[in-house]
Design an enzyme around this catalytic site. Structure first.
Site, PDB file in Angstrom:
ATOM      1  N   LYS A 144       0.855  -0.807   0.465  1.00 53.89           N
ATOM      2  CA  LYS A 144       0.336   0.179   0.143  1.00 53.89           C
ATOM      3  C   LYS A 144       0.862   1.255   0.228  1.00 53.89           C
ATOM      4  O   LYS A 144       1.534   1.566   0.503  1.00 53.89           O
ATOM      5  CB  LYS A 144      -0.219  -0.014   1.406  1.00 53.89           C
TER       6      LYS A 144
ATOM      7  N   SER B 155      -9.423   2.086   2.721  1.00 50.23           N
ATOM      8  CA  SER B 155      -8.743   2.498   2.094  1.00 50.23           C
ATOM      9  C   SER B 155      -7.689   1.986   0.864  1.00 50.23           C
ATOM     10  O   SER B 155      -7.067   2.089   0.719  1.00 50.23           O
ATOM     11  CB  SER B 155      -7.731   3.809   2.128  1.00 50.23           C
TER      12      SER B 155
ATOM     13  N   SER C 257      -9.844   0.264   6.594  1.00 46.13           N
ATOM     14  CA  SER C 257      -9.375  -0.112   5.730  1.00 46.13           C
ATOM     15  C   SER C 257      -8.622  -1.507   5.690  1.00 46.13           C
ATOM     16  O   SER C 257      -8.663  -1.144   3.757  1.00 46.13           O
ATOM     17  CB  SER C 257      -8.108   0.688   5.976  1.00 46.13           C
TER      18      SER C 257
END
Length: 485
Positions: A79, A154, A178
């Site tokens: 990420k 996210s 997330s």
């Protein structure tokens, strides 16, 4: 043999058995990215040359016998809010469009020591603020199951990349769901560990008291192995916890007989789609057939979790994001007159709408006259929520519920209504407020052909309970890829 359909652990075994090379696995992932990335937009950065170089190095180390772990040779995505030395790290924000870190996040270093190959950095909601991966400065990520729908957020880029076979597993971060919510939307498995289990060193902070790095993969076995690899005490992180036991893989047993599982009645009220409810209860029935004891109970303060979370997270974000001012690194406005003008224009031009909204909210609740009324009250509520979970875990080993109230919404539906987007985190936020571990695993497909996720929550440092329950349930169904439709 379809390489891309293998799990990370299966791939590593085949590499060590000389049935496939690290280079072949890496090239297969790169080819898949080149084939579908323009439709999915899972990545911000793909380090093709670096990945191929690393594949050669890892292959030699495996052949020499230096790398023998269960993840050696596996291509992975990270990420884009975790620092990676020499690789662009943007948090999907314009304000970090030119930021190349001089160090690597500890969790990523632990993976590199295990012999993984980093393919690139995945797209995300800007600074992890959002639940759909639509607030990214690099455009929205699409859900591989249906590109008209969001992948969640996210960590939507990481979950989408795993689901679309653009990597064998990925790292995400979870501040209010997330990892778990996009795992649910994309039909993959994701774990948010107990707060402090995985070092936050090198993770660009959103809400420091809530953020936690975790694995996203195709199955529970992969997630347990990855968590075992990335979890470690780190003196560079003041919130890191030295645990006595990191052997998460020993919980991979198909046995839940006598395990007490509680289902909060509060999770099955208004706002929950009927198909999600049916799939979650069907999963509970499967565990009951295997000998688990299932009971419904009342979990208090559920309605207060979202307001408490958004006050605390926004307050911490307003403080953490103060460092992005155009002085030392990142984007700087070209048109300014004096230092204050540079600060103002850089931040106005560099941050997106959702980030600005949360900075303003955070600054407001921390301001004189409102600190006691909002921020302190939210902290007290957080403590009360933890007490409610403590009471529940006196009776139950695991709490079972949905990961999200709906399946993946269409692109644009949530972003036009921020409150609706915030309410979508209703089942995941409490876990972060209480610092608990949680896992999301696929448990069904709705009538629109979109995945449904089951969430299992454990007490602090009891990841093994949720891994055992998740593994047992997983044995009752096969992993389904969006390409199997």
């Amino acid at each position: 043999m379809d390489l891309l359909s293998l799990t990370a652990v299966e791939l590593s075994k085949k590499i060590k058995a000389k049935e496939v090379t690290v280079m072949e696995a890496t090239k297969a992932v790169i080819n898949q990215i080149e084939k579908i990335e323009d439709k999915i937009n899972s990545y911000v950065t793909v380090d093709k040359e670096g990945a191929l170089r690393r594949a050669e190095e890892v292959q030699k180390l495996i052949e020499e016998g230096s790398l023998t772990g269960p993840l050696a040779g596996v291509p992975v995505a990270i990420k884009d809010n975790m620092c990676t030395k020499g690789i662009l790290t943007t948090c999907s924000s314009k304000i970090l469009e030119n930021f190349y870190p001089t160090y690597t996040a500890q969790a990523v270093l632990n993976l590199e020591e295990a012999g993984v190959v980093i393919i690139g950095k995945t797209n995300m909601d800007e600074f992890a603020m959002g639940s759909t991966t639509e607030t990214s400065a690099y455009g929205p990520t699409k859900n591989p199951w249906n590109i008209e729908h969001v992948p969640g957020g996210s960590s939507g880029g990481s979950c989408s990349a795993v689901s679309a076979n653009e990597c064998f597993f990925a790292l995400g971060s979870d501040t209010g769901g997330s990892i778990r919510q996009p795992s649910s939307f994309c039909g993959v498995t994701g774990i948010k560990p107990t707060y402090g289990t995985v070092s936050r060193y090198g993770l660009i902070a959103y809400g420091s008291s809530l953020d936690q790095i975790g694995p996203i993969a195709k199955d529970v076995t992969d997630c347990a192995v990855i968590l075992e690899t990335i979890a470690s005490y780190d003196k560079k992180d003041s919130t890191s916890v030295a645990r006595e036991d990191y052997n998460f893989t020993e919980a991979l047993v198909d046995d839940v007989s006598g395990m007490k599982i509680g289902i909060p009645k509060d999770y099955f009220g208004e706002g929950l789609e009927e198909e999600v409810k049916e799939a979650v209860f069907a999963a509970a029935k499967e565990l009951e057939k295997k000998g688990a004891i299932i009971e419904e109970f009342d979990l208090g303060l559920v309605d207060y979790a979202i307001p408490a979370y958004y006050v605390i997270a926004a307050a911490e974000a307003s403080s953490n994001l103060a460092r992005f001012d155009g002085v030392k690194y990142g984007y700087r406005s070209e048109d300014y007159n004096g230092l204050h003008s540079m600060y103002k224009k850089t931040r106005s031009e560099g941050f997106g709408q959702e980030v600005k909204r949360r900075i303003m909210l955070g600054s407001f609740v921390l301001s004189s006259g409102y600190y006691d009324a909002y921020y302190l009250k939210a902290l007290r509520t957080k403590a009360l929520i933890k007490q409610e979970f403590d009471k529940a875990f006196e009776k139950y080993d695991v709490i079972l519920g949905p990961a999200a109230p709906t399946t993946a919404p269409k692109i644009g539906d949530s972003l036009c209504d921020p409150i609706k987007m915030y309410l979508g985190d209703i089942y995941t936020i409490s876990v972060n407020l209480a610092g608990l571990p949680g896992i999301s695993i696929p448990c069904g497909i709705d009538s629109k052909g979109l995945p449904i996720g089951l969430q299992l929550i454990g007490d602090c440092f009891k990841e093994k309970n949720i891994i055992r329950a998740a593994y047992a349930f997983e044995q009752t169904r096969d992993y389904i890829s969006p390409f199997d439709k």
